[in-house]
Every structure is written in C-alpha cells, then in structure tokens.
Scaffold this active site. Sequence first.
Site, PDB file in Angstrom:
ATOM      1  N   ASP A 155       0.836  -1.206   0.000  1.00 23.98           N
ATOM      2  CA  ASP A 155       0.000   0.000   0.000  1.00 23.98           C
ATOM      3  C   ASP A 155       0.868   1.253   0.000  1.00 23.98           C
ATOM      4  O   ASP A 155       2.090   1.195   0.195  1.00 23.98           O
ATOM      5  CB  ASP A 155      -1.012  -0.019   1.154  1.00 23.98           C
ATOM      6  CG  ASP A 155      -0.370   0.080   2.522  1.00 23.98           C
ATOM      7  OD1 ASP A 155       0.395   1.035   2.753  1.00 23.98           O
ATOM      8  OD2 ASP A 155      -0.629  -0.789   3.383  1.00 23.98           O
ATOM      9  N   ILE A 156       0.240   2.394  -0.223  1.00 20.97           N
ATOM     10  CA  ILE A 156       0.975   3.638  -0.454  1.00 20.97           C
ATOM     11  C   ILE A 156       1.885   4.013   0.726  1.00 20.97           C
ATOM     12  O   ILE A 156       2.942   4.624   0.533  1.00 20.97           O
ATOM     13  CB  ILE A 156      -0.013   4.789  -0.777  1.00 20.97           C
ATOM     14  CG1 ILE A 156       0.739   6.019  -1.301  1.00 20.97           C
ATOM     15  CG2 ILE A 156      -0.890   5.121   0.420  1.00 20.97           C
ATOM     16  CD1 ILE A 156      -0.156   7.086  -1.890  1.00 20.97           C
TER      17      ILE A 156
END
Length: 338
Positions: free
Chosen positions: A164-165
């Site tokens: 994820d980011i």
Amino acid sequence: MKTNQSRKNTHQHHEKRQENRPHFERKNTAQEAILDKAFPTKRKSSPQQMKPKAEGEKLQKVLARAGQGSRREIEAMIAENRVSVDGKMATLGDRIDVHSGVKVRIDGRIINLQQAQKEMCRVLMYYKPEGELCTRSDPEGRATVFDRLPRLNGARWIAVGRLDINTSGLLLFTTDGELANRLMHPSREVEREYSVRVFGQVDDVMLARLRKGVQLEDGPANFKEIKFTGGVGMNQWYDVTLTEGRNREVRRLWESQGIQVSRLIRIRYGNIQLMKGLPRGGWEEMDLEKVNYLRGLVGLPPETESKLDVTKARRRPKSGQIRKAVKRYTELGKRYKK
C-alpha cells in the site's frame, strides 16, 4: 429331489419376481442373453465422451507467459472486451494453440506469441518508497512503482503482489506473468517478512493471540513468527512473518489489538532478502540462481538464460544505476509533494 411341477412353480415364481423389480435391476433371461450376443446393441456415448477435447492452452495463461500481465489482469482485459482472437472478441475460457498461426490482439495491438515463447524470465528487486502507488498509471499524476523500471521491448514488468501507499520495502517485478501469478497465489504460502514499528502496550498474551490467530473482517489471520528487535515506547520494532498477502493484513492484525503501526517495511519474500545498500527507489536485476529459486518455489521449470553476464564478477550494488534511480526518485518526490 424336486418334481417337474415344483421346478415349474419355482421358474414361474422367479419370472414374477423379475417383473416386479425395477427395469434397471432385472436380469436378462436366457433367451435375451442369446439375442444380445447375436445382435449386440450400440451403447450411447455419454455427453462427456462425445464432447471434443479442447485444444491448446488457456488464453490468459499464454498471454501471462508472454508478459502481458498477470492472469487476473488478463482475465479482466478479456471481460472488458479488450482481447481478440483472429478478429473475434475473446471470452473467458478460450483456448489457443500458439503454433497454429492464431492472431491475438490486446487493444488492437497484435501480440507476437512465437517470440513470447522464447522470451527469458527476468526478475527485478525494487525498493519501494512510501508514497508510491502499485498501479501502472494514476489519474492524479502521482508517482507509481513502474516509473523508474528499465524499459522493455515487446514485454512489460508485472508486479508480484502489492504494497500500500504507506508501506515501503521489497517489491518483486517479473516479465513472466505465470511466475507472478503463482507467487501471489495463497495456495503457495510463500513467506513475507516485514519490519514494523508499533506504538502501544504490547505484552506476551497479545503476541500469543497474534501467533494463534485473530478474526478479521475477511477471515481469520495470524503471524507465523513474531520477533522483537528493539526499541521502547513509540519506537518498538518487530519482525513479523506471514504466508499470504491480503490487503493491509499486517496493519490490520496489529490494529485488532489496539496497536498503532507507524512504519512498515517488507524485508523478505521467500528467501529473497531486501538487498543492503539498495536505496529507496532503486532496483537490481536478479541473477539466474535467484530467478530459478523463485521458479522452483512454485513448480516452474528452471530458466537457462539471463540478461546478466555470468562470466564477470558483479559489483554490488551497481553504483551507476543506483545513482540514476536516486536522482529520479528525488525528482518524482518533488512532483508528488506538489
């Protein structure tokens, strides 16, 4: 000894019992047996026997091996009517023979299947920084994990899973969609190890629960291993291992115990460790030995070729490539912050 009358009665009784039985339980009489032997009847083939055997391989498998994406990505393309076979829109379940001269197109672009069969499997190790998206393009123009990868001709890099980011660390890319698909599949149970910084009161009872398993919204989950690596208060670090890659699973496991995760770095995939000295945003192509380790891990035959020159000693890390990666990472970082 039985009299003739008793034999006759027995025979009539037997015939009566035969008539009372369901047709599929009745035995042939002697006369029927003789007729069947003289004039055998043809048995009808079952629908399974009559059904012709589908030839070739599944379309999504061929295109994945050709480096056009993972099987899941290609299945999505087929469902969106972006793939055609000999001018007709492909459907899920289609099979093709790559040696038959069949013409396959994605978004109107013809795919060279013969060349694809000869393409060697390549794998990159990439140090994903926080703030990059695991997508090919972003409508908001934010940086993606594909921005700095080396360009390919006739193939493309496929990410093995996602981060994820807000997660950094080891991310693998390959040109072989079948390898990517198998490595990501939960049935393979490939280990992923993360270094995680947490904030909260962690005790032995909580760690035991996380090892045994807790119920998340998408099913039970647990850490295979948890190892304390140092720190106190807001700076406690643990190395945790699990064997699946569900969305935000590491964070959700800790959050289920009321613990906040402030930093998350993936440091290992299988036995591939994040290379020391590799900066965030830097990549390193993996040698034949490591490529074949990954292939063997998921039951694929070994590769025989590599883009790397195996006759020369390799410098670790490649300073020129890493300097270039860091420079571009800085430029992209500025763009991301705007």
